[in-house]
Every structure is written in C-alpha cells, then in structure tokens.
Scaffold this motif. Sequence first.
Motif, PDB file in Angstrom:
ATOM      1  N   PHE A   1      24.059  13.915   0.033  1.00 15.10           N
ATOM      2  CA  PHE A   1      25.453  13.804   0.475  1.00 15.10           C
ATOM      3  C   PHE A   1      26.411  14.222  -0.650  1.00 15.10           C
ATOM      4  O   PHE A   1      27.356  14.986  -0.429  1.00 15.10           O
ATOM      5  CB  PHE A   1      25.723  12.363   0.919  1.00 15.10           C
ATOM      6  CG  PHE A   1      27.164  11.994   1.023  1.00 15.10           C
ATOM      7  CD1 PHE A   1      27.926  12.428   2.107  1.00 15.10           C
ATOM      8  CD2 PHE A   1      27.784  11.224   0.048  1.00 15.10           C
ATOM      9  CE1 PHE A   1      29.266  12.089   2.200  1.00 15.10           C
ATOM     10  CE2 PHE A   1      29.114  10.890   0.134  1.00 15.10           C
ATOM     11  CZ  PHE A   1      29.866  11.325   1.221  1.00 15.10           C
ATOM     12  N   LEU A   2      26.137  13.750  -1.862  1.00 20.75           N
ATOM     13  CA  LEU A   2      27.021  14.055  -3.001  1.00 20.75           C
ATOM     14  C   LEU A   2      26.931  15.542  -3.366  1.00 20.75           C
ATOM     15  O   LEU A   2      27.940  16.167  -3.720  1.00 20.75           O
ATOM     16  CB  LEU A   2      26.656  13.178  -4.209  1.00 20.75           C
ATOM     17  CG  LEU A   2      26.974  11.689  -4.026  1.00 20.75           C
ATOM     18  CD1 LEU A   2      26.396  10.858  -5.160  1.00 20.75           C
ATOM     19  CD2 LEU A   2      28.480  11.459  -3.937  1.00 20.75           C
ATOM     20  N   ALA A   3      25.697  16.090  -3.241  1.00 20.83           N
ATOM     21  CA  ALA A   3      25.533  17.527  -3.526  1.00 20.83           C
ATOM     22  C   ALA A   3      26.355  18.345  -2.527  1.00 20.83           C
ATOM     23  O   ALA A   3      27.015  19.319  -2.883  1.00 20.83           O
ATOM     24  CB  ALA A   3      24.054  17.887  -3.438  1.00 20.83           C
ATOM     25  N   LYS A   4      26.336  17.905  -1.267  1.00 24.15           N
ATOM     26  CA  LYS A   4      27.107  18.610  -0.242  1.00 24.15           C
ATOM     27  C   LYS A   4      28.618  18.493  -0.527  1.00 24.15           C
ATOM     28  O   LYS A   4      29.364  19.445  -0.329  1.00 24.15           O
ATOM     29  CB  LYS A   4      26.784  18.021   1.134  1.00 24.15           C
ATOM     30  CG  LYS A   4      27.195  18.948   2.260  1.00 24.15           C
ATOM     31  CD  LYS A   4      27.840  18.212   3.381  1.00 24.15           C
ATOM     32  CE  LYS A   4      28.515  19.190   4.327  1.00 24.15           C
ATOM     33  NZ  LYS A   4      29.540  18.601   5.108  1.00 24.15           N
ATOM     34  N   GLN A   5      29.028  17.326  -0.994  1.00 23.09           N
ATOM     35  CA  GLN A   5      30.444  17.103  -1.296  1.00 23.09           C
ATOM     36  C   GLN A   5      30.954  18.067  -2.363  1.00 23.09           C
ATOM     37  O   GLN A   5      32.100  18.501  -2.319  1.00 23.09           O
ATOM     38  CB  GLN A   5      30.667  15.659  -1.778  1.00 23.09           C
ATOM     39  CG  GLN A   5      30.512  14.610  -0.712  1.00 23.09           C
ATOM     40  CD  GLN A   5      31.552  14.752   0.384  1.00 23.09           C
ATOM     41  OE1 GLN A   5      32.743  14.892   0.124  1.00 23.09           O
ATOM     42  NE2 GLN A   5      31.101  14.773   1.636  1.00 23.09           N
ATOM     43  N   ARG A   6      30.078  18.384  -3.336  1.00 26.20           N
ATOM     44  CA  ARG A   6      30.557  19.297  -4.381  1.00 26.20           C
ATOM     45  C   ARG A   6      30.205  20.759  -4.050  1.00 26.20           C
ATOM     46  O   ARG A   6      30.337  21.655  -4.879  1.00 26.20           O
ATOM     47  CB  ARG A   6      30.027  18.883  -5.748  1.00 26.20           C
ATOM     48  CG  ARG A   6      28.561  18.834  -5.914  1.00 26.20           C
ATOM     49  CD  ARG A   6      28.124  18.627  -7.370  1.00 26.20           C
ATOM     50  NE  ARG A   6      26.695  18.824  -7.428  1.00 26.20           N
ATOM     51  CZ  ARG A   6      25.784  17.894  -7.248  1.00 26.20           C
ATOM     52  NH1 ARG A   6      26.161  16.652  -7.026  1.00 26.20           N
ATOM     53  NH2 ARG A   6      24.498  18.181  -7.289  1.00 26.20           N
ATOM     54  N   GLY A   7      29.727  20.990  -2.814  1.00 23.05           N
ATOM     55  CA  GLY A   7      29.504  22.341  -2.320  1.00 23.05           C
ATOM     56  C   GLY A   7      28.158  22.937  -2.691  1.00 23.05           C
ATOM     57  O   GLY A   7      27.905  24.113  -2.443  1.00 23.05           O
TER      58      GLY A   7
END
Lengths: 260, 263
Positions: B225-231
């Motif tokens: 989720f966090l990886a997706k948040q930073r693109g």
Amino acid sequence: MSVRLRQLGALACLSVRELYRRKDLIVVFLLGAVILLPLAFFSPFGVAGASRYISEMALLLVWVFSIAIGLGVSARLFPPEFESRTIFPLLAKPVGRGTILLGKYLGALAASSLALAVFYLAYALLLGLRQGSWFPPILLQAFVLHVGFLAVVTALGLLGSLLLTPAANLTLCALLVVGMLAFGQRLSTLAATQTVPGKWVLQAIHWAGPHLEFFDLRQRLVHAWPQIGWGVCAAVSAYALCYAAACLGVAGLIFRKKRF
Amino acid sequence: MAASCAVLAIALGQAIPPFFSGRLPQVAGANVLTLVLGDARLVLSNAMLDKAEEYFHGGVRDVVCEFGLGGAHDEHDHKGEDHGEGAEGAVRATDLWDRVNSLVHAQAHRHVEGDEARELLPWLWAACRASPQNIQAYESAAFVLESMLKRPAEAALLLEEGIRHNPDSASLEYSLGKLSVHAFHDFARAERAFSTAREKCRPAEGPAGDADRFLEGNILFYLGFLAKQRGDLGRARAYLAEIEALVPNHVAIRDLRDMLQEK
C-alpha cells in the motif's frame, strides 16, 4: 408475647453493643479508605474519568468486610459463653433456649446489617460524587439482597458455632461462602461435566447448598444494568429467610439437646 | 561468641552481593512485582486483560462473541462479520436455581462504545504494568486509546514503550505502523515500522508458524500500500507476489490487487 419480644430485644442489643465495643467497624472502615483513596486519584495513561473500577473495588471491599463481620459476629455468639460459663446464669433466667438462640441471632444480624448500612452509605456517597448518580433504586435492591445474604451467613455461622470449634467454624463457613459466591452460578454446568460420584456431590451442593450468588448485584450496579424486578427481589429475600430459618431450626434442635 | 557471630554475619552480608554478583536469585533494582510474583506476573497480567474484556462486554463474563479486545481489531480478520450485539448469552436456565440466577445476573451482553471505553483503561494499564512482556496487553490498550477514545498520541507512546520492553515483537511494530498510517498519515514513519516488523517476523515451519505468516501477510499488504502511495507500482506488485507465495488464501491479496487495479 410482649415479654418474649422484650427478651429478644435485650439479647439482640447485647450483640450489637458487642460489635461496637470491639471497634471492628472502625478498623475495616479505615482499611477501606486506605485502599480506595489512592485509587480515586489514579488516571491510567493520563486519561481521567474512569470510575467503574473504583466502584467495583469499593463493592468488593464491602462484600469482604460484610462477610468478615457477619461470620465473626455470629461465630462468636456462643463459644465465649460456653468457655466462660456465663451461659449458666443466662439459662437460669426465665428465658427459653429457643428465645436465647433467636435473640442472639437477631442481634448478630442487626449488628452486621447496621455495619452494612454504614458501608452502603459511604458507597452511595462515592457513587454520587464520582458518577453523579445519587441513590439509584438498584442501590436499595443491592442493600436489601445484601441483608438477605447476611441473614443466611449469620445463620450458618451460628449453626456452625454449635457444632464446631470457632476456628473450624470460621474456616468452613468462609470456604462455603466464598465458594458459593464464586461457583454457585456454574454448579449445574460443572456437575454436567463430571462423572459419578463427583456429579452427585456437585448436584447435592447445587440443590441443598446456600445459593449466595443470588444476593450479589455488583455486576448490575457497577455496569449500570437496569434494576431487577421487585418480584425477583422479594423471591430471593424469601429464599434467604427460608434458608436462615432452616439453619436456625437445626441450630435450635442442637441447642435444646446440648449438655454443658 | 555472640558478638563475633554478629560481626561475621555483617561482614558476610556486605561481601556476598559483590562477590556473587549476577548469580544471586534476586537482581538488584528489580521492581517489587518481579520480586514477589516472578513468572506469575504474566498470569496476573492476563487476568487483568480478561477483566478488561469483561468490562468491554458490559461486565458479562465468558461471553461467546466474535468481537473483543483480544486481536479482534484487525480489518483483515473481521470483514463483514456481525458480532451479535445484545444477543442472549449461551447461558440457558435448566432448573429453578439457574432461572433465578439468570434473572438476577445480566445474561445478554453489550459492547462499551465511545467515551465509555475509558472504563477499560485501569485494567489495561494494570495488565501492561503487571507484565511488560504481555504484548496482547499493549496492543489491546493501544486499540482502545486510538480507535475507541481517539487518542492516537497516547496509543503511539504506549506502543513505543511496548517495543522497548519487547524488542523482538513484530506484532507491536506492525501495530505502530498501522497507527502511523491511519491516525497520523505519517507514511515515512509507517514504512520504517513495517520494515522493522518484517525483519522481526520469522514464522516457524508448519502450522506453528501460521499466525506469524498471517501477520507477515498483513505487513506485506501495508508495505505494498505504501509503495503504491509513493507511485512505486513495481515494488507494490512484488509485495503482492510475496503474499501470494507466503499465504495463498490471505484476504490481503484481494485487497492489494483491487488497490493496484485502481487508477
């Protein structure tokens, strides 16, 4: 009839005076204050406003102290009289043995109930000050049932005092009272899981033992559940009276046949 | 004779602690609870935790309920489940005495909500203090502070304290990471916590490691989720693949896949 009532009153007054002479009430009251005062100023994790824990602790102390006073008073009604032989001048008076027994029992119950009333008054003040709930009706129910509890406990203590030594009587009665308060509600379930003869023993205790947990309204009082119906309260009080009367009946038989 | 024995006793009393340092049964500076209770502290702590659970259910003991303080607050465990608020308990009156008992003692349970949850705190505080090794106590207390009382700062402080006492606990790091995401939206802090949690999480082989594998699945979900948040979609897909390999039936797989399909 009026003579008998006067005799009962005089005997009961003696027991009440004895409790206040021994200063038990002051000791337990101070002990309660020492335990509860630091708790009253406690704010866990820096969050203030919790009050049920202190209400529960206060009620636990009320119950412990009432058991100690009820058993202590009732178990010491006769043994000192037998030891110091003061029972003889008492029996020499124109008072029946049944009247002596009933008078002493009523005295023990009155003394314990008066002490209990003081505890409940203190608890009601605590409840009002901390939770803003002044004398809710469930508090009256809790007090009435607690007096019923004391009626049974003092009758058991008195019966035991005629059968056992004071130390054995106090130990056995305390075990019975605490055991029934803790496990009384689960006895039938426990019995169902046991094999014979354990099952029979538990079932016998379930049917004949004093169900002292009937008188415990702490859960409803602490967690603000609605009060019980007054019919239930009356039925449980009637159970207390019947159980106490049965114990006193047996104690009366023993006392009548007792040789000194 | 008596005087020389007394002098000898005093001399031995002074000499023994430094001479046998580290080999005596009591450790200097240990607190009173440790001295008195020893390993029984955990038992006491669990009893306090049970008491908090009882308070959570309105003072009703031994409640059959899926919702509680003990690990019931993970969204992957309880999606779409009803906890049967106010349902009659399992107690059924079988005879007269049981019937009286059911009339005197409350049988149905209710759940403490909102500000009323502060009533649980004394018992949770006692559970944490009775045994700082009771990880469940820290997690439950943090859950109450954050989710029920809306006090995330206090919850974070408590979790940090728990981590200090239990440096090997992946579960506490995971809870701190979740708190950072949901309450503070501090993704950098959350990523540090989840990464540390993953390092600490070492599931055992076989069924004994199932709970830890499930936890690792949750940690990987949040890392994804966090990886997706930073693109960083490639990294997020890599985490998804890791969960699929680790716990093939984990509910987080579906959640993370749905999230990655969103624009």
